[in-house]
Design a protein around this motif. Structure first.
Motif, PDB file in Angstrom:
ATOM      1  N   ALA A  18       0.840  -1.199   0.000  1.00 28.06           N
ATOM      2  CA  ALA A  18       0.000   0.000   0.000  1.00 28.06           C
ATOM      3  C   ALA A  18       0.875   1.249   0.000  1.00 28.06           C
ATOM      4  O   ALA A  18       1.985   1.261   0.546  1.00 28.06           O
ATOM      5  CB  ALA A  18      -0.915  -0.005   1.212  1.00 28.06           C
ATOM      6  N   VAL A  19       0.343   2.327  -0.607  1.00 27.15           N
ATOM      7  CA  VAL A  19       1.063   3.593  -0.704  1.00 27.15           C
ATOM      8  C   VAL A  19       0.176   4.700  -0.133  1.00 27.15           C
ATOM      9  O   VAL A  19      -0.993   4.837  -0.515  1.00 27.15           O
ATOM     10  CB  VAL A  19       1.438   3.928  -2.159  1.00 27.15           C
ATOM     11  N   LEU A  20       0.740   5.486   0.778  1.00 26.82           N
ATOM     12  CA  LEU A  20       0.020   6.617   1.358  1.00 26.82           C
ATOM     13  C   LEU A  20       0.878   7.866   1.277  1.00 26.82           C
ATOM     14  O   LEU A  20       2.055   7.847   1.623  1.00 26.82           O
ATOM     15  CB  LEU A  20      -0.323   6.356   2.829  1.00 26.82           C
ATOM     16  N   ARG A  21       0.239   8.957   0.832  1.00 27.88           N
ATOM     17  CA  ARG A  21       0.844  10.287   0.893  1.00 27.88           C
ATOM     18  C   ARG A  21      -0.085  11.149   1.734  1.00 27.88           C
ATOM     19  O   ARG A  21      -1.194  11.459   1.329  1.00 27.88           O
ATOM     20  CB  ARG A  21       1.025  10.870  -0.514  1.00 27.88           C
ATOM     21  N   HIS A  22       0.367  11.503   2.934  1.00 26.13           N
ATOM     22  CA  HIS A  22      -0.469  12.164   3.935  1.00 26.13           C
ATOM     23  C   HIS A  22       0.078  13.562   4.185  1.00 26.13           C
ATOM     24  O   HIS A  22       1.233  13.727   4.577  1.00 26.13           O
ATOM     25  CB  HIS A  22      -0.445  11.330   5.222  1.00 26.13           C
ATOM     26  N   PHE A  23      -0.753  14.583   3.935  1.00 30.60           N
ATOM     27  CA  PHE A  23      -0.369  15.976   4.157  1.00 30.60           C
ATOM     28  C   PHE A  23      -1.251  16.557   5.259  1.00 30.60           C
ATOM     29  O   PHE A  23      -2.478  16.422   5.220  1.00 30.60           O
ATOM     30  CB  PHE A  23      -0.563  16.808   2.883  1.00 30.60           C
ATOM     31  N   ALA A  24      -0.632  17.207   6.234  1.00 34.15           N
ATOM     32  CA  ALA A  24      -1.359  17.883   7.303  1.00 34.15           C
ATOM     33  C   ALA A  24      -0.936  19.351   7.302  1.00 34.15           C
ATOM     34  O   ALA A  24       0.250  19.648   7.479  1.00 34.15           O
ATOM     35  CB  ALA A  24      -1.069  17.240   8.651  1.00 34.15           C
ATOM     36  N   VAL A  25      -1.906  20.233   7.106  1.00 33.14           N
ATOM     37  CA  VAL A  25      -1.636  21.665   7.036  1.00 33.14           C
ATOM     38  C   VAL A  25      -2.418  22.355   8.147  1.00 33.14           C
ATOM     39  O   VAL A  25      -3.656  22.369   8.132  1.00 33.14           O
ATOM     40  CB  VAL A  25      -2.036  22.244   5.664  1.00 33.14           C
ATOM     41  N   SER A  26      -1.713  22.918   9.130  1.00 39.78           N
ATOM     42  CA  SER A  26      -2.349  23.576  10.271  1.00 39.78           C
ATOM     43  C   SER A  26      -2.078  25.070  10.202  1.00 39.78           C
ATOM     44  O   SER A  26      -0.931  25.511  10.350  1.00 39.78           O
ATOM     45  CB  SER A  26      -1.815  23.002  11.594  1.00 39.78           C
ATOM     46  N   LEU A  27      -3.150  25.831   9.979  1.00 33.77           N
ATOM     47  CA  LEU A  27      -3.042  27.283   9.887  1.00 33.77           C
ATOM     48  C   LEU A  27      -3.918  27.975  10.927  1.00 33.77           C
ATOM     49  O   LEU A  27      -3.488  28.897  11.591  1.00 33.77           O
ATOM     50  CB  LEU A  27      -3.429  27.755   8.473  1.00 33.77           C
ATOM     51  N   GLY A  28      -5.173  27.535  11.064  1.00 32.80           N
ATOM     52  CA  GLY A  28      -6.099  28.198  11.961  1.00 32.80           C
ATOM     53  C   GLY A  28      -6.290  27.453  13.260  1.00 32.80           C
ATOM     54  O   GLY A  28      -5.700  26.403  13.507  1.00 32.80           O
ATOM     55  N   GLY A  29      -7.175  28.024  14.109  1.00 33.88           N
ATOM     56  CA  GLY A  29      -7.493  27.416  15.395  1.00 33.88           C
ATOM     57  C   GLY A  29      -6.678  28.016  16.523  1.00 33.88           C
ATOM     58  O   GLY A  29      -5.551  28.467  16.328  1.00 33.88           O
ATOM     59  N   LYS A  30      -7.260  28.021  17.716  1.00 32.11           N
ATOM     60  CA  LYS A  30      -6.524  28.491  18.886  1.00 32.11           C
ATOM     61  C   LYS A  30      -5.610  27.401  19.423  1.00 32.11           C
ATOM     62  O   LYS A  30      -4.445  27.644  19.767  1.00 32.11           O
ATOM     63  CB  LYS A  30      -7.507  28.925  19.973  1.00 32.11           C
ATOM     64  N   THR A  31      -6.148  26.163  19.496  1.00 27.72           N
ATOM     65  CA  THR A  31      -5.374  25.025  19.977  1.00 27.72           C
ATOM     66  C   THR A  31      -5.685  23.833  19.085  1.00 27.72           C
ATOM     67  O   THR A  31      -6.845  23.421  18.974  1.00 27.72           O
ATOM     68  CB  THR A  31      -5.738  24.679  21.431  1.00 27.72           C
ATOM     69  N   VAL A  32      -4.664  23.290  18.439  1.00 22.56           N
ATOM     70  CA  VAL A  32      -4.839  22.141  17.556  1.00 22.56           C
ATOM     71  C   VAL A  32      -3.783  21.105  17.920  1.00 22.56           C
ATOM     72  O   VAL A  32      -2.586  21.412  17.954  1.00 22.56           O
ATOM     73  CB  VAL A  32      -4.702  22.530  16.067  1.00 22.56           C
ATOM     74  N   ARG A  33      -4.242  19.895  18.210  1.00 20.64           N
ATOM     75  CA  ARG A  33      -3.332  18.787  18.519  1.00 20.64           C
ATOM     76  C   ARG A  33      -3.694  17.627  17.590  1.00 20.64           C
ATOM     77  O   ARG A  33      -4.807  17.093  17.623  1.00 20.64           O
ATOM     78  CB  ARG A  33      -3.452  18.368  19.978  1.00 20.64           C
ATOM     79  N   LEU A  34      -2.746  17.224  16.761  1.00 17.43           N
ATOM     80  CA  LEU A  34      -2.955  16.167  15.774  1.00 17.43           C
ATOM     81  C   LEU A  34      -1.997  15.024  16.061  1.00 17.43           C
ATOM     82  O   LEU A  34      -0.794  15.239  16.223  1.00 17.43           O
ATOM     83  CB  LEU A  34      -2.722  16.704  14.362  1.00 17.43           C
ATOM     84  N   SER A  35      -2.535  13.782  16.093  1.00 18.12           N
ATOM     85  CA  SER A  35      -1.713  12.602  16.391  1.00 18.12           C
ATOM     86  C   SER A  35      -1.920  11.540  15.314  1.00 18.12           C
ATOM     87  O   SER A  35      -2.796  10.684  15.436  1.00 18.12           O
ATOM     88  CB  SER A  35      -2.080  12.034  17.768  1.00 18.12           C
ATOM     89  N   PRO A  36      -1.113  11.561  14.245  1.00 12.66           N
ATOM     90  CA  PRO A  36      -1.183  10.485  13.255  1.00 12.66           C
ATOM     91  C   PRO A  36      -0.382   9.265  13.716  1.00 12.66           C
ATOM     92  O   PRO A  36       0.719   9.405  14.269  1.00 12.66           O
ATOM     93  CB  PRO A  36      -0.553  11.096  11.996  1.00 12.66           C
ATOM     94  N   ARG A  37      -0.942   8.069  13.465  1.00 18.13           N
ATOM     95  CA  ARG A  37      -0.245   6.826  13.787  1.00 18.13           C
ATOM     96  C   ARG A  37      -0.330   5.891  12.596  1.00 18.13           C
ATOM     97  O   ARG A  37      -1.419   5.538  12.145  1.00 18.13           O
ATOM     98  CB  ARG A  37      -0.852   6.162  15.019  1.00 18.13           C
TER      99      ARG A  37
END
Length: 393
Positions: free
Chosen positions: A200-219
């Protein structure tokens, strides 16, 4: 691809590596986190409005719409009894478990077997609104031998706890671009559960611009040999923003590849007011288990500090349990403008303000160039330009 195991009854087993951390669909199986724990030591709990301790009760819901649903793509709204939900991964912290326990409807996007989808599928998620709390669940499933690009565009306000599953079956090719363009009041805590099949092939892009508090946890979890995952991230923190990314790439199958590249810029309130601090956190964990012979992995984080009162925490971690690998490495750096670059541009007649903007554009250019959706790439470049305008850079 087999569903992952709920380890909610296995509370006494010793944790031998980060891949064996406790996981469960049951929120009550988790203790309330504290900042004494490594996984939470940078997160400002006072800003989470109770997402971490169970006091954030759902008062509304997110709105999910989709465009570009052509042949070979299905969009479904399902209830929590749907057996497909959870096959991407098991919640690995209390907020993710709370989100899994609290949603009423989930959105499932399926790219059908062998479908070759030329145009991007755009899934738009709108927050519940300022002062409201919502829990969201989305699954993106690329069936065997399919190929597609999915954009998850998130905006609006409110407090949101979320799980997103990316199930990438054997020989499927999935590109995902997740844009956090939240309103200034938004609080967003999300877990991305990524299950990779054979080749399998994955291309994962995460773009964080807005928000007061953003917590992202990719696994990322490799469930068969031959998986290939690239995780690209771009974030820009202004005064008062806390943007946090915590990644785990779990190499548990042989002959898999991963590459992680995240870049961030920060500009705080130069007056020194602590409330105006811009804070970013990037934690990059890569685990290579004994069974993962032939692994090839590299991770990189770069942070560009544009003003005073800005703080970037960057911690790459590499855990290797077998010597039979192709390669493994990591790098991290945080700094201000390169004086030599500025001098070079100014020596050719470019004013300092314009030279600074050119440096920042070049800094993010590598990641923006990888986004193969022209309209989105142009929009994100314009958003970065607007961030620079606001700082007078």
């Amino acid at each position: 691809m087999a569903a992952p195991t709920d380890r909610s009854t296995d509370t006494t087993s010793p944790v031998v590596n980060k891949g064996e951390l406790f996981s469960s669909f049951d929120v009550e199986a988790f203790e309330v986190p504290s900042q004494r724990e490594e996984a939470w030591r940078f997160t400002p709990f006072r800003r989470l409005h109770g997402l971490h301790d169970g006091t954030a009760v759902a008062t509304a819901s997110t709105t999910v719409t989709a465009e570009g649903l052509g042949a070979g793509v299905r969009l479904e709204t399902v209830d929590r009894t749907d057996q497909r939900l959870g096959t991407g991964g098991v919640p690995f912290d209390r907020v993710a478990a709370q989100a899994f326990s609290s949603f009423t409807e989930a959105t499932v996007v399926t790219v059908e077997r062998e479908a070759q989808v030329a145009e991007p599928v755009v899934v738009t998620v709108t927050g519940p609104g300022e002062g409201q709390v919502a829990y969201s669940h989305i699954q993106i499933h690329a069936e065997a031998f399919s190929k597609a690009t999915v954009v998850i565009d998130q905006h609006g306000g409110g407090v949101i706890g979320e799980n997103i599953e990316f199930v990438v079956d054997d020989s499927a090719h999935l590109t995902v671009v997740n844009v956090h363009d939240w309103d200034d009041d938004a609080v967003h805590v999300a877990a991305h559960h990524i299950g990779m099949g054979r080749d399998a092939v994955l291309r994962h892009f995460a773009v964080s611009l807005g928000g007061k508090t953003v917590r992202l946890s990719p696994r990322v979890q490799y469930r068969a040999p031959g998986g290939d995952a690239e995780l690209w991230g771009l974030y820009f923190a202004d005064a008062g923003q806390h943007l946090e990314q915590r990644l785990l790439v779990d190499h548990s199958a042989p002959h898999c590849r991963s590459q992680v590249v995240y870049k961030g810029a920060l500009q705080g309130d130069p007056s020194g007011d602590k409330r105006g601090e811009a804070h970013t956190v990037w934690i990059g964990d890569v685990l290579i288990r004994p069974s993962a012979e032939g692994t090839d992995t590299y991770e990189l984080n770069r942070n560009l500090v544009l003003t005073d009162n800005a703080r970037a925490d960057s911690v790459p971690n590499l855990e290797i349990e077998t010597g039979d690998i192709v390669g493994a490495g990591h790098a991290s750096a945080t700094g201000r403008f390169d004086d030599e670059q500025l001098f070079y541009l100014q020596s050719r007649g470019i004013p300092e303000e314009q030279a600074r903007r050119l440096v920042v554009r070049g800094f993010f250019g590598e990641i923006l160039a990888k986004i193969a959706v022209p309209e989105l790439r142009e929009r994100l470049a314009a958003a970065v330009e607007a961030e620079l305008e606001s700082a007078g850079a």
